[in-house]
Design a protein around this motif. Structure first.
Motif, PDB file in Angstrom:
ATOM      1  N   TYR A  91       0.851  -1.186   0.000  1.00 13.76           N
ATOM      2  CA  TYR A  91       0.000   0.000   0.000  1.00 13.76           C
ATOM      3  C   TYR A  91       0.894   1.245   0.000  1.00 13.76           C
ATOM      4  O   TYR A  91       1.679   1.435  -0.915  1.00 13.76           O
ATOM      5  CB  TYR A  91      -0.963  -0.067   1.178  1.00 13.76           C
ATOM      6  N   ARG A  92       0.830   2.077   1.036  1.00 12.13           N
ATOM      7  CA  ARG A  92       1.689   3.270   1.099  1.00 12.13           C
ATOM      8  C   ARG A  92       3.052   2.970   1.724  1.00 12.13           C
ATOM      9  O   ARG A  92       3.942   3.825   1.703  1.00 12.13           O
ATOM     10  CB  ARG A  92       0.995   4.355   1.909  1.00 12.13           C
ATOM     11  N   PHE A  93       3.204   1.797   2.286  1.00 16.31           N
ATOM     12  CA  PHE A  93       4.428   1.457   3.018  1.00 16.31           C
ATOM     13  C   PHE A  93       5.271   0.539   2.146  1.00 16.31           C
ATOM     14  O   PHE A  93       5.280  -0.684   2.299  1.00 16.31           O
ATOM     15  CB  PHE A  93       4.056   0.814   4.347  1.00 16.31           C
ATOM     16  N   THR A  94       5.972   1.167   1.199  1.00 14.27           N
ATOM     17  CA  THR A  94       6.636   0.425   0.128  1.00 14.27           C
ATOM     18  C   THR A  94       8.134   0.249   0.342  1.00 14.27           C
ATOM     19  O   THR A  94       8.821  -0.256  -0.546  1.00 14.27           O
ATOM     20  CB  THR A  94       6.403   1.143  -1.213  1.00 14.27           C
ATOM     21  N   LYS A  95       8.650   0.669   1.491  1.00 17.23           N
ATOM     22  CA  LYS A  95      10.069   0.509   1.770  1.00 17.23           C
ATOM     23  C   LYS A  95      10.244  -0.547   2.864  1.00 17.23           C
ATOM     24  O   LYS A  95       9.983  -0.279   4.036  1.00 17.23           O
ATOM     25  CB  LYS A  95      10.680   1.838   2.215  1.00 17.23           C
ATOM     26  N   PRO A  96      10.655  -1.750   2.508  1.00 15.74           N
ATOM     27  CA  PRO A  96      10.773  -2.818   3.501  1.00 15.74           C
ATOM     28  C   PRO A  96      11.836  -2.521   4.552  1.00 15.74           C
ATOM     29  O   PRO A  96      12.894  -1.952   4.253  1.00 15.74           O
ATOM     30  CB  PRO A  96      11.155  -4.042   2.671  1.00 15.74           C
ATOM     31  N   VAL A  97      11.530  -2.873   5.785  1.00  9.25           N
ATOM     32  CA  VAL A  97      12.399  -2.607   6.937  1.00  9.25           C
ATOM     33  C   VAL A  97      12.903  -3.933   7.490  1.00  9.25           C
ATOM     34  O   VAL A  97      12.122  -4.864   7.707  1.00  9.25           O
ATOM     35  CB  VAL A  97      11.610  -1.847   8.029  1.00  9.25           C
ATOM     36  N   LYS A  98      14.196  -4.018   7.746  1.00 12.19           N
ATOM     37  CA  LYS A  98      14.785  -5.226   8.309  1.00 12.19           C
ATOM     38  C   LYS A  98      14.536  -5.288   9.816  1.00 12.19           C
ATOM     39  O   LYS A  98      14.499  -4.246  10.483  1.00 12.19           O
ATOM     40  CB  LYS A  98      16.283  -5.268   8.035  1.00 12.19           C
ATOM     41  N   MET A  99      14.404  -6.503  10.336  1.00 11.62           N
ATOM     42  CA  MET A  99      14.207  -6.731  11.770  1.00 11.62           C
ATOM     43  C   MET A  99      15.264  -7.691  12.300  1.00 11.62           C
ATOM     44  O   MET A  99      15.635  -8.649  11.622  1.00 11.62           O
ATOM     45  CB  MET A  99      12.815  -7.307  12.041  1.00 11.62           C
ATOM     46  N   HIS A 136      11.730  -8.364   1.331  1.00 19.53           N
ATOM     47  CA  HIS A 136      12.973  -8.324   2.102  1.00 19.53           C
ATOM     48  C   HIS A 136      12.830  -7.551   3.412  1.00 19.53           C
ATOM     49  O   HIS A 136      13.784  -6.943   3.892  1.00 19.53           O
ATOM     50  CB  HIS A 136      14.085  -7.719   1.253  1.00 19.53           C
ATOM     51  N   GLY A 137      11.637  -7.564   3.970  1.00 19.03           N
ATOM     52  CA  GLY A 137      11.451  -6.892   5.246  1.00 19.03           C
ATOM     53  C   GLY A 137       9.981  -6.647   5.538  1.00 19.03           C
ATOM     54  O   GLY A 137       9.097  -7.051   4.773  1.00 19.03           O
ATOM     55  N   PHE A 138       9.737  -5.960   6.633  1.00 16.74           N
ATOM     56  CA  PHE A 138       8.389  -5.627   7.076  1.00 16.74           C
ATOM     57  C   PHE A 138       8.151  -4.125   6.874  1.00 16.74           C
ATOM     58  O   PHE A 138       9.071  -3.378   6.554  1.00 16.74           O
ATOM     59  CB  PHE A 138       8.225  -5.974   8.558  1.00 16.74           C
ATOM     60  N   ALA A 139       6.917  -3.692   7.101  1.00 18.51           N
ATOM     61  CA  ALA A 139       6.624  -2.255   7.053  1.00 18.51           C
ATOM     62  C   ALA A 139       6.942  -1.587   8.380  1.00 18.51           C
ATOM     63  O   ALA A 139       7.319  -0.418   8.434  1.00 18.51           O
ATOM     64  CB  ALA A 139       5.162  -2.020   6.699  1.00 18.51           C
ATOM     65  N   GLY A 140       6.787  -2.313   9.470  1.00 18.44           N
ATOM     66  CA  GLY A 140       7.008  -1.779  10.814  1.00 18.44           C
ATOM     67  C   GLY A 140       6.460  -2.749  11.836  1.00 18.44           C
ATOM     68  O   GLY A 140       6.315  -3.948  11.553  1.00 18.44           O
ATOM     69  N   PHE A 141       6.108  -2.234  13.013  1.00 18.24           N
ATOM     70  CA  PHE A 141       5.606  -3.125  14.056  1.00 18.24           C
ATOM     71  C   PHE A 141       4.753  -2.360  15.057  1.00 18.24           C
ATOM     72  O   PHE A 141       4.863  -1.143  15.199  1.00 18.24           O
ATOM     73  CB  PHE A 141       6.763  -3.828  14.788  1.00 18.24           C
ATOM     74  N   ARG A 142       3.886  -3.124  15.738  1.00 24.00           N
ATOM     75  CA  ARG A 142       3.082  -2.627  16.851  1.00 24.00           C
ATOM     76  C   ARG A 142       3.656  -3.181  18.152  1.00 24.00           C
ATOM     77  O   ARG A 142       4.174  -4.299  18.188  1.00 24.00           O
ATOM     78  CB  ARG A 142       1.623  -3.065  16.740  1.00 24.00           C
ATOM     79  N   ILE A 143       3.500  -2.397  19.216  1.00 21.86           N
ATOM     80  CA  ILE A 143       3.921  -2.833  20.548  1.00 21.86           C
ATOM     81  C   ILE A 143       2.677  -3.081  21.382  1.00 21.86           C
ATOM     82  O   ILE A 143       1.772  -2.232  21.431  1.00 21.86           O
ATOM     83  CB  ILE A 143       4.797  -1.764  21.234  1.00 21.86           C
ATOM     84  N   ARG A 144       2.633  -4.228  22.055  1.00 25.90           N
ATOM     85  CA  ARG A 144       1.516  -4.546  22.955  1.00 25.90           C
ATOM     86  C   ARG A 144       2.039  -4.778  24.368  1.00 25.90           C
ATOM     87  O   ARG A 144       3.128  -5.326  24.552  1.00 25.90           O
ATOM     88  CB  ARG A 144       0.749  -5.772  22.450  1.00 25.90           C
ATOM     89  N   HIS A 145       1.209  -4.331  25.339  1.00 29.74           N
ATOM     90  CA  HIS A 145       1.598  -4.408  26.749  1.00 29.74           C
ATOM     91  C   HIS A 145       0.329  -4.333  27.601  1.00 29.74           C
ATOM     92  O   HIS A 145      -0.607  -3.601  27.232  1.00 29.74           O
ATOM     93  CB  HIS A 145       2.538  -3.243  27.094  1.00 29.74           C
ATOM     94  N   PRO A 146       0.237  -5.064  28.720  1.00 34.69           N
ATOM     95  CA  PRO A 146      -0.956  -4.959  29.578  1.00 34.69           C
ATOM     96  C   PRO A 146      -1.035  -3.581  30.226  1.00 34.69           C
ATOM     97  O   PRO A 146      -0.272  -3.263  31.124  1.00 34.69           O
ATOM     98  CB  PRO A 146      -0.736  -6.055  30.633  1.00 34.69           C
TER      99      PRO A 146
END
Length: 516
Positions: A91-99, A136-146
């Motif tokens: 979609y709009r996130f076309t630059k893959p990010v390495k993790m 070759h990567g992800f778009a980003g990530f979400r953080i989850r926490h109680p």
């Protein structure tokens, strides 16, 4: 010396084994990331690899159809205070990010390859298959926490997605404002704006008792490479502790540190409800607060004008700045689907070596918009001298996301700004500004207090009145402004409540930019 054949054979085998055995990866830390960024900046910028067309061509609904798979949440299978959900490129996130993952004890990095197993594609309809070998990567990530419920209820408390953008939440907050790693040449004539990207992350695997999430990010763009270290401390107030080292490939006239981005469509300072919308106010932030050494505190209400507005507020020996949502009354928004009264305020406090923050300005950019979908407000600290090619810049800051602590930063503060027309005099405006606070509210109606109002040369102030507001307990200032319509510059206004004898400030300074 002669060796027997058996010993020679044994030594040869040892040499072969030594060559064959892979060496352990060196421990990863901020210093090694700094070296990586410095080396990257010394080379020519290279754009990230392209995504397959099937992902680039995804529309909004198709992209939203890609969900996190069952079992695709990182650290959900262990006793961890944090979990990570990866976001799919496209979609709009076309630059893959390495993790990468970092062992908490050894700090040994291990790459985390993109795999389709992290995602659920069952609702996605596309004409061509998605081949994970081409991604070759992800778009980003979400953080989850109680945060909101019990220990088993993992709430989304933040996301890192798109260029160097990120958002965080504290308890009871709803998404609104965004932060960025860096701003380059924002809204400048004759210069193209750059949006540096976080191109690689290193996530430290948390232990069960950890109170914060630690990770690292590598930033890159045609002008600069950078190393970032994050500590995310979630709670009623969520604090992100950020350490930065930047290495410049070339000079840019505007380098914005700790950028914030928000939305302001309209508020109480508009003379009437514009655009035919049914709500009284629509905004994620309603003002900018800047505090410098000596407790000099300035409040600038935001405004959506028909033209781009640029402001530079002095930030010599900066103590902090941020975009606030001061108005916390639901009835002022009346929005059930988007509870903007719960959007967080953000406060940036420089930490550590303050030399990078010693001289410069807080730049505020207000872009015109006719809808609430656009983040049209940008602010950041701009050093007085921009780094030259080959130079570096090192700084750190705390970025605070909160609901209730804003008033502690400026107890005697502005609560509202209203502007009205005077029909017989089209060039005249009446301003009504309300102040409240513990020190102001306890003053009686006959207290010795006055409003010191100043204007730039293209404006003229009349009918300055300062009186107790019997309904709120605070103080109201009313004045008229006549301005020169022929002047190409906006009128700069300032107002501070003071004691008439000592001239001591009794409030923060209200600052406003008026344009016809």
């Amino acid at each position: 010396m002669h060796l027997c054949p058996f010993i020679r054979l044994w030594l040869s085998l040892c040499a072969v084994v030594a060559v064959a055995m892979p060496s352990a990866a060196a421990p990863f830390n901020f210093q090694s990331l700094q070296e990586k960024a410095k080396t990257l900046a010394a080379s020519e910028y290279k754009a990230p690899p392209a995504l397959p067309h099937v992902l680039v061509d995804l529309n909004y609904d198709q992209y939203r159809a890609i969900k996190t798979s069952k079992g695709g949440t990182l650290w959900a299978d262990r006793d961890s205070p944090f979990q990570i959900e990866f976001m799919h490129a496209g979609y709009r996130f076309t630059k893959p990010v390495k993790m990468n993952l970092l062992n908490a004890d050894t700090r040994e990095p291990s790459p985390l390859k993109f795999e389709k197993k992290y995602f659920d594609y069952s609702k996605l309809v596309v004409h061509h298959p998605i081949n994970e070998e081409e991604i070759h990567g992800f778009a980003g990530f979400r953080i989850r926490h109680p945060l909101e419920g019990g220990k088993e209820n993992f709430d989304e408390i933040g996301s890192f997605l798109g260029a160097s953008y990120f958002r965080l939440l504290g308890k009871g907050q709803r998404y609104g404002i965004s932060a960025r790693g860096l701003a380059i040449n924002s809204v400048l004539d004759d210069y193209n704006e750059e949006f540096p990207d976080f191109i690689e992350y290193w996530l430290v695997e948390p232990k069960p008792a950890d109170k914060f999430l630690e990770f690292y990010a590598l930033l890159d763009s045609p002008s600069v490479a950078g190393a970032f270290r994050f500590e995310i401390h979630p709670g009623d107030v969520t604090v992100s502790k950020i350490q930065v080292s930047l290495y410049f490939r070339k000079y840019n006239p505007s380098v914005g540190l700790a950028p914030l981005t928000s939305m302001f469509w309209f508020g109480e300072n508009h003379k009437e409800r514009p655009f035919g919308d049914w709500r009284p106010e629509v905004h994620d932030s309603d003002g900018l607060l800047v505090k410098t050494e000596g407790q000099n505190t300035v409040w600038r209400p935001l405004y959506n004008h028909h033209a781009i507005r640029n402001s530079w507020l002095d930030a010599t020996k900066l103590q902090g700045f941020g975009l606030f949502q001061r108005d916390r009354e639901y009835v002022h928004y009346q929005d059930l689907s988007n509870p903007q009264h719960q959007a967080p305020s953000t406060w940036i406090k420089p930490t550590g070596d303050l030399s990078a923050w010693s001289t410069g300005s807080i730049r505020l950019i207000e872009l015109p918009t006719d809808n609430e979908a656009m983040d049209n407000i940008v602010t950041f600290f701009q050093p007085k001298e921009s780094p030259q090619a080959g130079e570096s810049l090192h700084y750190s800051y705390d970025l605070v996301w909160e609901l209730a602590g804003e008033k502690d930063l400026s107890p005697n503060h502005v609560t509202s700004t209203r502007i009205g027309k005077l029909k017989p005099y089209p060039g005249t405006r009446r301003f009504v500004v309300d102040f409240e606070g513990p020190d102001l509210n306890k003053l009686p109606a006959d207290a010795p207090i006055f409003a010191e109002i100043t204007s730039s040369e293209n404006g003229y102030i009349t009918e300055n009145q300062c009186f107790k507001n019997v309904h709120t307990g605070g103080w109201r200032i009313e004045f008229k402004l006549d301005s020169d319509k022929k002047s190409p510059h906006p009128v700069e206004l300032r107002c501070t409540l003071k004691h008439p004898t000592t001239k001591k400030p009794l409030s923060e300074t209200w600052s406003y930019q008026w344009t016809h």
